[in-house]
Design a protein around this motif. Structure first.
Motif, short mmCIF file in Angstrom:
data_model
loop_
_atom_site.label_atom_id
_atom_site.label_comp_id
_atom_site.label_asym_id
_atom_site.label_seq_id
_atom_site.Cartn_x
_atom_site.Cartn_y
_atom_site.Cartn_z
N THR A 284 42.52 56.23 -16.39
CA THR A 284 43.46 57.34 -16.59
C THR A 284 44.86 56.95 -16.15
O THR A 284 45.86 57.31 -16.80
CB THR A 284 42.97 58.58 -15.83
N VAL B 203 33.59 56.62 -10.91
CA VAL B 203 34.79 57.41 -10.61
C VAL B 203 36.00 56.50 -10.52
O VAL B 203 37.07 56.81 -11.06
CB VAL B 203 34.61 58.19 -9.29
N LEU C 148 41.83 61.37 -4.56
CA LEU C 148 40.76 61.19 -5.54
C LEU C 148 39.59 60.40 -4.94
O LEU C 148 38.91 59.65 -5.65
CB LEU C 148 41.30 60.49 -6.79
N LEU D 247 36.30 64.44 -4.73
CA LEU D 247 35.81 64.74 -6.07
C LEU D 247 34.41 65.34 -6.04
O LEU D 247 34.06 66.14 -6.92
CB LEU D 247 35.83 63.47 -6.92
N GLU E 160 36.40 65.07 -14.30
CA GLU E 160 37.22 64.25 -15.18
C GLU E 160 38.57 64.93 -15.45
O GLU E 160 39.62 64.28 -15.41
CB GLU E 160 36.48 63.99 -16.49
N THR F 147 37.19 55.64 -13.91
CA THR F 147 37.90 56.77 -14.55
C THR F 147 39.32 56.86 -14.04
O THR F 147 40.27 57.04 -14.81
CB THR F 147 37.16 58.09 -14.30
N VAL F 148 39.48 56.75 -12.72
CA VAL F 148 40.82 56.83 -12.12
C VAL F 148 41.69 55.70 -12.64
O VAL F 148 42.84 55.91 -13.06
CB VAL F 148 40.74 56.79 -10.58
N LEU G 47 46.44 63.02 -10.60
CA LEU G 47 46.43 61.58 -10.36
C LEU G 47 47.16 61.17 -9.09
O LEU G 47 46.94 60.08 -8.55
CB LEU G 47 47.04 60.83 -11.55
N HIS H 238 40.01 67.13 -13.50
CA HIS H 238 40.74 67.14 -12.23
C HIS H 238 41.46 65.81 -12.03
O HIS H 238 42.62 65.78 -11.60
CB HIS H 238 39.77 67.41 -11.08
N ILE H 239 40.77 64.71 -12.31
CA ILE H 239 41.40 63.40 -12.19
C ILE H 239 42.62 63.31 -13.10
O ILE H 239 43.69 62.84 -12.69
CB ILE H 239 40.39 62.28 -12.51
#
Length: 278
Positions: A57, A50, A22, A27, A11, A53-54, A18, A13-14
């Motif tokens: 974010t 995932v 990814l 990941l 999380e 999350t991307v 960005l 790292h994302i």
């Protein structure tokens, strides 16, 4: 093995990469986890996929950029992974309830997005035990997992035609893809049956074998429609609490302890079996 720390590392790292690769493979490397297991664990432990999350974010970054910088809308859309301002504006409004232009005018970022609450994970009986292993035959199935029944029909027909009536053991199933990351029509699975040791695999079927190993076993009682929740419990709770790593050599599988043909749905017993690394 601290699963929570590994997923939180992904999380972070994302959040800080960005603009980098990814993909699930990249990941999974960050998490030091195999791709086969990584996304299932992430989804159940972090409350979102995932990809979600991307997306979340990137939209949060867009909100902050709109409120605090004067970059052109097209630049913000591109930096946040959207091909044009129209698709960006639709996604932004759906997420925050206001247009990007409203955030730009007000210079106040909306409340940033958080993972959706997944609710409580149901509880199951869990055991770590020695898996004796088995030899068997299986028929490949492509498509939605809930349609694997047709593969079992073909499997049993081939076994009976080969003279194996009365020699068939418990049914098993392998599911090779993550249904949250792969389209339903592209999902791959195998419908299998355990055979006595040394029994030749009938023509047209694939051999399956599990070597003796330690395994984490979640037992599900009830209709097969509840098995996705049992897998969620395996990846979201049982595996993490075991402190053990899943095997890279032996894939997880379902083993059916009784038969839907002569058992009431609420009495069906299924083991979700996760072989563990040695």
């Amino acid at each position: 093995m601290d699963y929570k720390k590994r997923m939180e590392r992904v999380e972070r790292h994302i959040l800080t990469h960005l603009d980098d690769d990814l993909s699930l493979d990249a990941l999974a490397d960050v998490a030091a986890f195999s791709r086969f297991h990584f996304h299932r664990v992430y989804l159940k432990m972090m409350g979102e996929s995932v990809a979600e999350t991307v997306r979340r974010t990137r939209l949060n970054r867009a909100a902050v950029m709109l409120a605090t910088t004067r970059q052109e809308m097209a630049q913000v859309a591109e930096l946040c992974g959207y091909p044009n301002t129209q698709s960006f504006a639709r996604a932004y409004r759906a997420a925050f309830g206001e247009a990007p232009s409203q955030t730009r005018r007000s210079r106040v970022a909306p409340v940033l997005l958080l993972p959706e609450n997944q609710g409580e994970i149901p509880m199951y009986d869990v055991d770590i035990r020695q898996e004796p292993g088995f030899h068997g035959a299986a028929l490949a199935h492509s498509g939605p997992y809930q349609e694997i029944g047709q593969a079992y029909e073909g499997l049993i027909q081939r076994c009976l035609a080969a003279g194996l009536g009365g020699k068939l053991g418990l049914l098993v199933a392998y599911f090779w893809d993550d249904p949250t990351a792969v389209p339903a029509d592209q999902l791959r699975s195998h419908a299998g049956v355990i055979l006595p040791a040394g029994t030749p695999v009938p023509e047209g079927l694939d051999p399956v074998e599990v070597k003796p190993c330690e395994a984490l076993v979640v037992t599900h009682k009830g209709p097969y429609s509840g098995l996705p929740e049992a897998w969620g419990f395996m990846y979201g709770k049982a595996l993490a609490e075991s402190g053990r790593a899943p095997s890279e050599e032996e894939p997880p599988f379902e083993r059916y302890l009784n038969n839907a043909m002569d058992t009431a749905p609420e009495e069906l017993l299924t083991e979700v079996v996760m072989p563990l690394a040695r």
